[in-house]
Design an enzyme around this catalytic site. Structure first.
Site, PDB file in Angstrom:
ATOM      1  N   HIS A  46      10.326   3.957 -12.836  1.00 47.09           N
ATOM      2  CA  HIS A  46      11.047   4.353 -14.044  1.00 47.09           C
ATOM      3  C   HIS A  46      12.095   5.400 -13.694  1.00 47.09           C
ATOM      4  O   HIS A  46      11.803   6.358 -12.987  1.00 47.09           O
ATOM      5  CB  HIS A  46      10.041   4.944 -15.046  1.00 47.09           C
ATOM      6  CG  HIS A  46      10.608   5.204 -16.401  1.00 47.09           C
ATOM      7  ND1 HIS A  46      10.570   4.266 -17.407  1.00 47.09           N
ATOM      8  CD2 HIS A  46      11.227   6.295 -16.920  1.00 47.09           C
ATOM      9  CE1 HIS A  46      11.134   4.775 -18.501  1.00 47.09           C
ATOM     10  NE2 HIS A  46      11.549   6.002 -18.221  1.00 47.09           N
ATOM     11  N   ASP A  47      13.305   5.200 -14.200  1.00 48.01           N
ATOM     12  CA  ASP A  47      14.358   6.190 -13.988  1.00 48.01           C
ATOM     13  C   ASP A  47      14.504   7.053 -15.224  1.00 48.01           C
ATOM     14  O   ASP A  47      14.542   6.545 -16.347  1.00 48.01           O
ATOM     15  CB  ASP A  47      15.679   5.498 -13.643  1.00 48.01           C
ATOM     16  CG  ASP A  47      15.607   4.807 -12.290  1.00 48.01           C
ATOM     17  OD1 ASP A  47      14.935   5.346 -11.386  1.00 48.01           O
ATOM     18  OD2 ASP A  47      16.210   3.723 -12.141  1.00 48.01           O
ATOM     19  N   GLU A  58      18.781  10.673 -14.203  1.00 44.26           N
ATOM     20  CA  GLU A  58      19.149  10.670 -15.612  1.00 44.26           C
ATOM     21  C   GLU A  58      20.398   9.819 -15.879  1.00 44.26           C
ATOM     22  O   GLU A  58      21.391   9.927 -15.167  1.00 44.26           O
ATOM     23  CB  GLU A  58      19.387  12.104 -16.079  1.00 44.26           C
ATOM     24  CG  GLU A  58      19.911  12.248 -17.491  1.00 44.26           C
ATOM     25  CD  GLU A  58      18.972  11.660 -18.539  1.00 44.26           C
ATOM     26  OE1 GLU A  58      17.800  12.032 -18.540  1.00 44.26           O
ATOM     27  OE2 GLU A  58      19.423  10.828 -19.357  1.00 44.26           O
ATOM     28  N   ARG A  63      21.188   6.588 -15.616  1.00 40.53           N
ATOM     29  CA  ARG A  63      21.590   5.743 -14.474  1.00 40.53           C
ATOM     30  C   ARG A  63      22.238   6.571 -13.381  1.00 40.53           C
ATOM     31  O   ARG A  63      23.216   6.181 -12.762  1.00 40.53           O
ATOM     32  CB  ARG A  63      22.545   4.633 -14.919  1.00 40.53           C
ATOM     33  CG  ARG A  63      21.875   3.637 -15.826  1.00 40.53           C
ATOM     34  CD  ARG A  63      22.738   2.404 -16.011  1.00 40.53           C
ATOM     35  NE  ARG A  63      22.619   1.982 -17.394  1.00 40.53           N
ATOM     36  CZ  ARG A  63      23.654   1.791 -18.199  1.00 40.53           C
ATOM     37  NH1 ARG A  63      24.873   1.918 -17.766  1.00 40.53           N
ATOM     38  NH2 ARG A  63      23.444   1.439 -19.433  1.00 40.53           N
ATOM     39  N   ASP A 116      26.634   1.984 -13.069  1.00 41.61           N
ATOM     40  CA  ASP A 116      25.304   2.428 -12.640  1.00 41.61           C
ATOM     41  C   ASP A 116      25.440   3.097 -11.276  1.00 41.61           C
ATOM     42  O   ASP A 116      26.100   2.556 -10.398  1.00 41.61           O
ATOM     43  CB  ASP A 116      24.387   1.191 -12.530  1.00 41.61           C
ATOM     44  CG  ASP A 116      22.912   1.527 -12.522  1.00 41.61           C
ATOM     45  OD1 ASP A 116      22.541   2.512 -11.855  1.00 41.61           O
ATOM     46  OD2 ASP A 116      22.138   0.802 -13.167  1.00 41.61           O
ATOM     47  N   ARG A 175      22.505   4.398  -9.741  1.00 44.02           N
ATOM     48  CA  ARG A 175      21.140   4.616  -9.237  1.00 44.02           C
ATOM     49  C   ARG A 175      20.957   4.019  -7.851  1.00 44.02           C
ATOM     50  O   ARG A 175      20.121   4.485  -7.096  1.00 44.02           O
ATOM     51  CB  ARG A 175      20.115   4.010 -10.200  1.00 44.02           C
ATOM     52  CG  ARG A 175      19.946   4.836 -11.443  1.00 44.02           C
ATOM     53  CD  ARG A 175      19.045   4.144 -12.433  1.00 44.02           C
ATOM     54  NE  ARG A 175      19.669   2.952 -12.999  1.00 44.02           N
ATOM     55  CZ  ARG A 175      19.080   2.167 -13.894  1.00 44.02           C
ATOM     56  NH1 ARG A 175      17.863   2.431 -14.288  1.00 44.02           N
ATOM     57  NH2 ARG A 175      19.712   1.115 -14.376  1.00 44.02           N
ATOM     58  N   SER A 214       8.815  -4.218 -14.949  1.00 44.50           N
ATOM     59  CA  SER A 214      10.241  -3.888 -14.896  1.00 44.50           C
ATOM     60  C   SER A 214      11.048  -5.155 -15.103  1.00 44.50           C
ATOM     61  O   SER A 214      10.643  -6.238 -14.685  1.00 44.50           O
ATOM     62  CB  SER A 214      10.587  -3.275 -13.531  1.00 44.50           C
ATOM     63  OG  SER A 214      11.986  -3.175 -13.383  1.00 44.50           O
TER      64      SER A 214
END
Ligand SMILES: [Zn+2]
Length: 471
Positions: A295-296, A340, A342, A380, A382, A404
Site C-alpha cells: 500500500h502506498d 504520498e 503517488r 505517477d 512511485r 492489489s
C-alpha cells in the site's frame, strides 16, 4: 571522458564534474576564509542571545576519494554475512567522518529535524545513541536473498541487526545506526471492529483479541540505496543517477559527485512499514500461505477518511484478508510505503484535486491521469521497481493472494522472481461513491479488474461537484 557505469565499476568524473569539483574547492577555501573572520556584530545581537556554534570552525563541504585522512570502512554490498558486508557509516560525527562509507544521513527525511535540534541547542551533535534493549523481539532472516546484490538494492538487509553485528564498531565509538527496527503491537481499527461485529472476522485470542484488537509484528524500514544496483534496476548509468540526485536535491549531497568510490546513499525520503499478522517465521516457509498488500501512503484517505479515493477502504480490505490468512495458519503482510500522492506529494495532489473538480464537464475518469500530468509532468512517480526489495528482505518467494489492482506493483513483484498465485481486487461494495472516478480511470488505464467488459463505459464515470457540498 569516461562515464562508464557497470555495477561495481569506478566512475571517472567527466568535464562537468571536474569543473564542479574545482568550484567546490574554491567554495571550501572561501568558507575557511569566512570562518577565520571575526563574527560581524549586528543589531540582532542586542535582542538575540548568540547561540554557541556546536561545530568546528572549518566547514567540510565535501570529501574526495584520495583526500588525506579519508579511509572509508570497506563495504561489500551483497556479501553473505553482515560481518563480511561491513557496517554502513553515514555519520559526520568527528569519530566517524574519516571512515564514513556512505553518502547522506541516518533517519531518512528526519535528518532535517535532527539538524534543527542541533542548531537550537537541543541536541549535542556528537550524541551517540544508546541502543540498550532495542533489539528485535522476533527474528527475521537471514534469507538467501540478502546476499543477492540484485535482489535487494534499496534497503540494508542487515539494518535490524546492526547493534549486534557491528557491536565492536559501535563499542569503538563509530556512529553506526540501525536502518530497520522491529517491534510488536496491538492495533485498534474501527473497520476491523465492524468486521468482528458482522462475523466476517472471528476472535481467536491469538491474532484477533476479544476486544477486537489485532496482534501484530511490525518493522520500520528506512531507505538505504546501493547506487549501482538502483541505477541498474532502472536501466540507467550510475553517473546519471548520481547527477540527478545531486541536482534535484538542490545540490544537497556533493559527495554524490565527488565520491564515486562511495556506492551507498541514504536518501532523505520516507521509508516503509511492514505489518505482519501471524508468525513472521512462517514467511517463505513451504506450505505456509501468504496474503499480502503493498500500500502506498494516502494520508487524506488512510488517516482522515477522504472519500475521493479508495485508499483506506482497500487498506482495510487488505488488513482483513491478511488477518484471515493468518488465522488459517498462514501469514498476512501489509507493506505501507511513504509515497504520498503517488510519490508526488500532498501539495501536488490537492492542486490536481482542484483542477479535476473545476475542469469543464466536472471530475471525470477520462481526464483523471491527464490532470495529474498537467501539474506534475508525470502521472505517477512511485516507480515500483525498488518496491519488491522489502519482500525479498522478508524472504517471500510466493504470494498466494495479492490484494492489489496495480499492474505496476504486480509486474515489479513478478519480474523480481516472486510468484503471484491470485490477484484480489477491492470488492465493489467497499468503493466510496466519489472515488469511482479514480478506480474507473485506473481500470481503464489497465489496472487489474475482474470486470474486463466495461472499460469504455467506465469512462463515463463522473465525480461529485464541489457545489454538492455545503461549506
Ligand atoms: Zn488515496
Amino acid at each position: 571522458m569516461t562515464t562508464q557505469t557497470k555495477a561495481g565499476a569506478s566512475v571517472a568524473p567527466d568535464a562537468n564534474v571536474a569543473a564542479l569539483l574545482s568550484k567546490l574547492d574554491a567554495l571550501d577555501l572561501q568558507q575557511k576564509e569566512i570562518s577565520q573572520q571575526p563574527s560581524p556584530t549586528t543589531d540582532l545581537s542586542t535582542t538575540l542571545e548568540p547561540r554557541p556554534n556546536p561545530y568546528s570552525s572549518r566547514v567540510i563541504l565535501t570529501t574526495y576519494p584520495k583526500q588525506f585522512g579519508i579511509h572509508p570502512l570497506s563495504l561489500h554490498w551483497g556479501a553473505p554475512t553482515a560481518e563480511e558486508r561491513g557496517p554502513i557509516v553515514a555519520s559526520r560525527h568527528p569519530d566517524s567522518i574519516r571512515i564514513r562509507n556512505a553518502i547522506g544521513a541516518y533517519g531518512g527525511s528526519y535528518c532535517i529535524y535532527r539538524a534543527l535540534a542541533v542548531a537550537i541547542g537541543e541536541l549535542d551533535p556528537t550524541h551517540l545513541p544508546n541502543f540498550t534493549l532495542t533489539e528485535p523481539p522476533v527474528q527475521i532472516g537471514p534469507h538467501p536473498q540478502w546476499s543477492d546484490p540484485k535482489k535487494i538494492v534499496s534497503l540494508d538487509p542487515y539494518g535490524h541487526l546492526v547493534t549486534t553485528a557491528y557491536r565492536e564498531d559501535i563499542g569503538r565509538g563509530t556512529d553506526v545506526r540501525p536502518s530497520i527496527a522491529i517491534t510488536k503491537a496491538h492495533m485498534k481499527i474501527a473497520e476491523i471492529d465492524a468486521s468482528v461485529a458482522a462475523g466476517r472476522l472471528t476472535v481467536d485470542n491469538r491474532i484477533v483479541l476479544p476486544n477486537g484488537d489485532l496482534n501484530v509484528t511490525k518493522a520500520a524500514v528506512e531507505p538505504v540505496w546501493y547506487l549501482p544496483g538502483v541505477a541498474e534496476r532502472f536501466g540507467i548509468e550510475e553517473v546519471l543517477l548520481r547527477r540527478a540526485l545531486f541536482e534535484d536535491t538542490g545540490g544537497m549531497y556533493p559527495e554524490l559527485i565527488t565520491r564515486p568510490d562511495l556506492k551507498v546513499f541514504l536518501p532523505p525520503i520516507g521509508g516503509l512499514t511492514v505489518y505482519i499478522f501471524g508468525d513472521p517465521a512462517h514467511i517463505g516457509q513451504p506450505g505456509k500461505r501468504l496474503t499480502m498488500r503493498v500500500h502506498d501512503e494516502c494520508n487524506g484517505s488512510d488517516v482522515f477518511g477522504s472519500d475521493i479515493c479508495t485508499c483506506r477502504p482497500y487498506l482495510m480490505f487488505g488488513i482483513e484478508e491478511a488477518v484471515k490468512e493468518a488465522q488459517q495458519g498462514g501469514v498476512g503482510v501489509i507493506v505501507y510505503f511513504r509515497k504520498e500522492g503517488r510519490a508526488l506529494g500532498e501539495v501536488t495532489k490537492y492542486l490536481v484535486y482542484n483542477a479535476r473538480k473545476r475542469q469543464a464537464g466536472g471530475d471525470r475518469a477520462d481526464t483523471y491521469f491527464l490532470r495529474t500530468e498537467y501539474v506534475a509532468g508525470v502521472k505517477d512517480m512511485r516507480f515500483q521497481a525498488l518496491m519488491p526489495d522489502v519482500l525479498h528482505w522478508l524472504g517471500i518467494t510466493r504470494i498466494d493472494r495479492l490484494t492489489s489492482m496495480s499492474n505496476m506493483k504486480y509486474d515489479a513483484i513478478v519480474n523480481s522472481g516472486i510468484e503471484v498465485v491470485e490477484r484480489v481486487p477491492i470488492p465493489d461494495d467497499m468503493i466510496p461513491e466519489d472515488s469511482r472516478v479514480e478506480i474507473d480511470a485506473k481500470i481503464a488505464d489497465g489496472y487489474f479488474s475482474t470486470h474486463e467488459g466495461d472499460k469504455v463505459a467506465l469512462l463515463q464515470t463522473k465525480g461529485r461537484d464541489w457545489e454538492d457540498v455545503a461549506h
